[in-house]
Enzyme design. Sequence first.
Site, PDB file in Angstrom:
ATOM      1  N   GLU A 136      22.612  31.330  16.034  1.00  0.00           N
ATOM      2  CA  GLU A 136      23.292  31.730  14.814  1.00  0.00           C
ATOM      3  C   GLU A 136      23.319  30.881  13.855  1.00  0.00           C
ATOM      4  O   GLU A 136      22.788  30.146  13.639  1.00  0.00           O
ATOM      5  CB  GLU A 136      24.193  31.813  15.684  1.00  0.00           C
ATOM      6  CG  GLU A 136      25.559  32.471  16.835  1.00  0.00           C
ATOM      7  CD  GLU A 136      26.550  31.901  17.110  1.00  0.00           C
ATOM      8  OE1 GLU A 136      27.250  32.785  18.365  1.00  0.00           O
ATOM      9  OE2 GLU A 136      26.939  30.453  17.468  1.00  0.00           O
ATOM     10  N   CYS A 151      24.252  27.988   6.775  1.00  0.00           N
ATOM     11  CA  CYS A 151      23.643  26.912   7.848  1.00  0.00           C
ATOM     12  C   CYS A 151      22.954  27.357   9.028  1.00  0.00           C
ATOM     13  O   CYS A 151      22.825  28.257   9.570  1.00  0.00           O
ATOM     14  CB  CYS A 151      25.788  26.640   8.362  1.00  0.00           C
ATOM     15  SG  CYS A 151      24.957  25.864  10.164  1.00  0.00           S
ATOM     16  N   CYS A 158      20.657  23.178  21.970  1.00  0.00           N
ATOM     17  CA  CYS A 158      20.676  21.493  22.060  1.00  0.00           C
ATOM     18  C   CYS A 158      20.491  20.697  23.059  1.00  0.00           C
ATOM     19  O   CYS A 158      21.090  21.039  24.037  1.00  0.00           O
ATOM     20  CB  CYS A 158      22.130  21.157  20.896  1.00  0.00           C
ATOM     21  SG  CYS A 158      21.980  19.795  20.372  1.00  0.00           S
ATOM     22  N   CYS A 162      26.589  16.181  22.534  1.00  0.00           N
ATOM     23  CA  CYS A 162      28.070  15.754  21.850  1.00  0.00           C
ATOM     24  C   CYS A 162      29.568  16.586  22.702  1.00  0.00           C
ATOM     25  O   CYS A 162      29.638  17.910  22.662  1.00  0.00           O
ATOM     26  CB  CYS A 162      27.706  15.983  20.393  1.00  0.00           C
ATOM     27  SG  CYS A 162      26.167  15.206  19.833  1.00  0.00           S
ATOM     28  N   CYS A 165      31.401  19.398  21.102  1.00  0.00           N
ATOM     29  CA  CYS A 165      30.556  20.178  20.029  1.00  0.00           C
ATOM     30  C   CYS A 165      30.214  21.205  21.056  1.00  0.00           C
ATOM     31  O   CYS A 165      29.689  21.085  22.270  1.00  0.00           O
ATOM     32  CB  CYS A 165      29.278  20.151  19.716  1.00  0.00           C
ATOM     33  SG  CYS A 165      28.653  21.212  18.684  1.00  0.00           S
ATOM     34  N   CYS A 389      32.137  24.573  12.215  1.00  0.00           N
ATOM     35  CA  CYS A 389      31.335  23.372  12.427  1.00  0.00           C
ATOM     36  C   CYS A 389      31.793  22.311  13.948  1.00  0.00           C
ATOM     37  O   CYS A 389      33.021  22.554  14.692  1.00  0.00           O
ATOM     38  CB  CYS A 389      32.124  22.360  11.779  1.00  0.00           C
ATOM     39  SG  CYS A 389      31.038  20.813  12.019  1.00  0.00           S
TER      40      CYS A 389
END
Length: 407
Positions: A136, A151, A158, A162, A165, A389
């Site tokens: 994305e 962005c 990933c 975290c 997230c 975010c």
Amino acid sequence: MTAVIHPDIRPRINSVASDDLNAAERERIHAKSALFAPPEARLADGRRDLVGLSREELAVLMTEIGEKPFRAKQLWHWIYHQGATDFSAMTTIAKPMQAKLAEHFVVSRPTTATEQTSVDETRKFLFRFRDGQEAETVYIPDRREDRGAVCISSQVGCTLSCTFCHTGTQKLVRNLGPAEIVGQFMAARDSYGEWPSPSADMPRYLSTIVLMGMGEPLYNYENVAKAMRIIMDGEGIALSRRRITLSTSGVVPMMDRCGDELGINLAISLHAVTNELRDQIVPLNRKYPIEELIAACRRYPAASNSRRITFEYIMLRGVNDSEADARELVRLIRDLPAKVNLIPFNPWPGSDFQPSTRQQLAKFANIVMDAGFASPIRTPRGQDILAACGQLKTESERQRRSATPEA
């Protein structure tokens, strides 16, 4: 429900940073990155994608098909300045040469699987790459001026996990290649019709790049660096290094290399001011603790009063948002050219965290501002399309999860 963070009681081994240790760690990172290498940028029929190649690589390819190296400069102009994807549109190249190029090469973009526009005009793209993998990309327009930030993702999934997230709940599949990284920006420009590249004295609607999408860019440094060099080339897209920001959770050995080689802006996903808490919510901290991270920020060569390091801080209610946390944050960054972005937590399905209250956000911000650091509270953008975010996670992954029956 407010997440409960249990203190980490295991002993911490303090490491002393050195050039030799950093070099060895960089080699380890490169070796691991190679395990997640992107596929070759080539079609099933053997044609090579010219996007993502350096000028030197373009010149070599021209020689291989019996053409003069100067053709590389022509192609560079058409691909990166004009945004052409069809050789027949390259009018300074003779038709026989256009046909020859089309026989051997393509100029491609990632396929736009979905494109969503938020009520606040934030636009999110789900891009599909040649092997079917997806990532994305988000364009965030400025509220006051005709400009905005793209962005960009650097990986499919990933590896950092975290806890706050959404992207971190998707396992790392592979790194993105230079063509796929550059291609995200070029495809976003296609969507807004911003070709040819505006000259230096002209406004740009897509004016900045933030490497803050899916993935940890410093765990895919070689491909990210090659893509950014292409984007910064003055005869193509020509985006200044001052308009590019790389966000890292703190891959300390690669921060030094990024600063030396690219000199782009740096953002640190900090989110906690003690090792005990950061170990829990940003697990990378167990490898590169806060002391080493801050030391690397002090070494970062591009940091100055005019180009401050941005510390990103997700505000989690009852977890990291106390006045004591704010004062410790000020202590950590007191001798750095820095600013702090306070980011209200953006809820996503399945998360246990809650955003800080408005009153606590204000208290925290005031402490940081009174110490002399800019500390804007970021206004969440694109929440209705999960583009804010910490919310990025490919639609295909969501669909696979929802289609899997509960155990």
